[in-house]
Structures are given as C-alpha cells and as structure tokens.
Design an enzyme around this catalytic site. Structure first.
Site: not given
Length: 307
Positions: A113-117
C-alpha cells in the site's frame, strides 16, 4: 522474446499509470481489451491465462476472483490491491525490504500500500537493527493527494474545490494496519491517522518517536546511519541527510517513483520525526508494480521508472 502483460483494471488510475510506464518498451507486449470486453469475464479469463504476467488493479474482492480465474501454473501475478498483502503464499512486493531475490523467484507478488510503503520503509529496518523497539505503540500520521482514493475521490475533490483537508479512518481499524504491523515487525498495531489534501498526487508519512522513553532506542544519528546503510546502493530509496525547516507537498508535483526518507532529530537527541515522502501513484502504486515486474522478468529494476 517479449513478455506478454495483461493489466486487469487498466482503465483505473493505477492501471493507466502502469501502462504509461510500459509504453514503448520492447520487452513487453500489452494484452489489451476494448471497452466492450474489459468487463466480460470470458474475455478477461482468456487474457489472464494467455499472459506471462498479470497486474491486477482491482478492488480486493475482484482481485481475489481474478486470481481464481487463472487455471495454469505459468502466469505470474502482481496484485496492486490489498487482498494479499499479508497472505503467506504471496511475496510482499517491497524488494528493498524482502530482498530482490524473493521477488525475482515469486509467482505471486502483492504490491504494498502507499501509506505502508512510507511507514514500513522507515520503521522496518530500524526495528530489525534493534534501534527501535518492536513492542512500542507507534503512531503514524500521513497525508496523501486525492488520487489515492480512486475515481470517486478524485471526482469529489475536483468538484468541491473548497475541501482543504480530509481526515478519515477515524474509527481506526484501517485496512493498511495489518500490513504495517506484519511487515514492520511490530507486536502492537500502530495508530494510523491518514488524511487527504487537495493535491492530485504526493504523500508524506510521519512517525514521531520519543527516543528517550524507548528501551534501547538509538539516537537520531544512529537511526539515520542505519537507514543509509540499509538502503545503500538502492536506485529508488534515498535517505536525505538535511534538516529542513519545512517539507512541502505541491499541487504541481510531477510523477516520480522514488521514496525519500528523513530522520529529523531534536537538538538534544531525545525525540525524532521519521518522515517519508513519495508519490502515492509512483512508489506507492504504479511505480512499485513496474519495479516488481522488471525484477520478476529479469530486467533492470528501474527500467521505465521516473527517478
């Protein structure tokens, strides 16, 4: 011989940006379905089984259904949804974290995911190094451009130009949290506070840490040095050594596939703000998918990326 690639969900934001990054590349032949066939299950099943590589840009349930339509052991899959990010039989598609050899040999890869990246890119290596405790109750604040919400949120922000800030996930339990917990190596779910700002793309992810209260935590300089060492040689992940007075997300941001990390420390070393900046449609989605595709196909991992 070129590798055949089918993007299932090619009309969505992520799919369109993946196709842009693959355009004109002789290593790949794109299998395309016209508008009359792209929602036809029979046509999709044929394309899914004909392709060497499939990239799924679909909602979670549709992504699971698409995987179930693949009736051979040859087609390799990259899933950009959150459906398989903690599935044990899927490789987690963050090559800098799991190792490029893991991605290269995988038949099923789940795009982060973008935030988890941003969160995992900051916290994961530091927990591994023993410089941050795995048992700490972390908090993650983050803001993203509205393109991360797909067509509906894009339309909402572009229609209502008076929206200045949209906080969401207020009931907690966001679907990104299990992914952040598992791949950062934590024992407690972080409190995740996401928001959207009126910019098309761009993302800032922050983890504030009170180092003096943490058992065995490193100093800000230790944390920064560990990240520099961990990502040494990465063409995509950069660790900045500046201490800026401000960090800006601009509405005019151009597409980019890098991830930039910072450790911003207090003068006395007791506190730090760990900050990641990225393009939610780049390393946060489409760029990451293309990087994984390149590695799986045995190509230069940066081919087609915007660095």
């Amino acid at each position: 011989m070129a590798h055949s690639v089918f993007i299932d969900g090619a009309a969505g934001t992520t799919g369109l940006e993946i196709a842009e990054r693959l355009a004109g590349r002789p290593e790949f032949d794109l299998i395309a379905l016209d508008d009359t066939r792209r929602k036809d299950d029979a046509a999709r099943a044929e394309a899914l089984n004909d392709a060497d590589f499939v990239i799924l840009c679909l909602p979670d349930d549709a992504a699971k259904a698409a995987v179930g339509m693949i009736a051979n052991d040859r087609t390799r899959v990259i899933d950009a949804s959150s459906a398989h990010r903690i599935a044990p039989d899927w490789a987690y598609g963050f090559p800098e974290i799991v190792g490029r050899e893991t991605i290269a040999s995988a038949s099923r890869v789940s795009n982060p995911g973008c935030y988890p990246t941003g969160f995992i890119g900051l916290v994961g290596p530091l927990v591994r190094a023993g410089l941050l405790p795995a048992q700490w109750p972390y908090v993650c604040h983050a803001v993203s451009g509205y393109s991360g919400g797909g067509k509906a949120l894009i339309a909402r922000f572009e229609a209502d130009t008076d929206i200045a800030f949209r906080a969401y996930g207020l009931a907690l339990g966001h679907k990104h949290v299990p992914e952040m917990l598992a791949h950062a190596g934590l024992t407690h779910e972080p409190i995740f506070a996401p928001a959207v700002v009126p910019a098309h793309r761009g993302m800032l992810v922050e983890v504030p840490v009170h180092l003096s209260m943490m058992p065995s935590a490193g100093s800000p300089d230790d944390l920064r040095a560990a990240l520099v060492s961990f990502y040494a040689g990465s063409p995509v992940v950069k660790v900045a050594d500046d201490q800026p007075d401000e960090l800006l997300l601009r509405g005019s941001m151009a597409p980019v596939d890098t991830l930039t990390l910072r450790v911003l420390g207090a003068g006395d070393g007791t506190q730090a703000r760990l900050v990641a900046m990225l393009d939610n449609l780049g390393k946060g989605a489409s760029g990451a998918a293309v990087q994984n595709l390149n590695i799986m196909a045995g190509l230069d991992e940066t081919a087609g990326l915007r660095l």
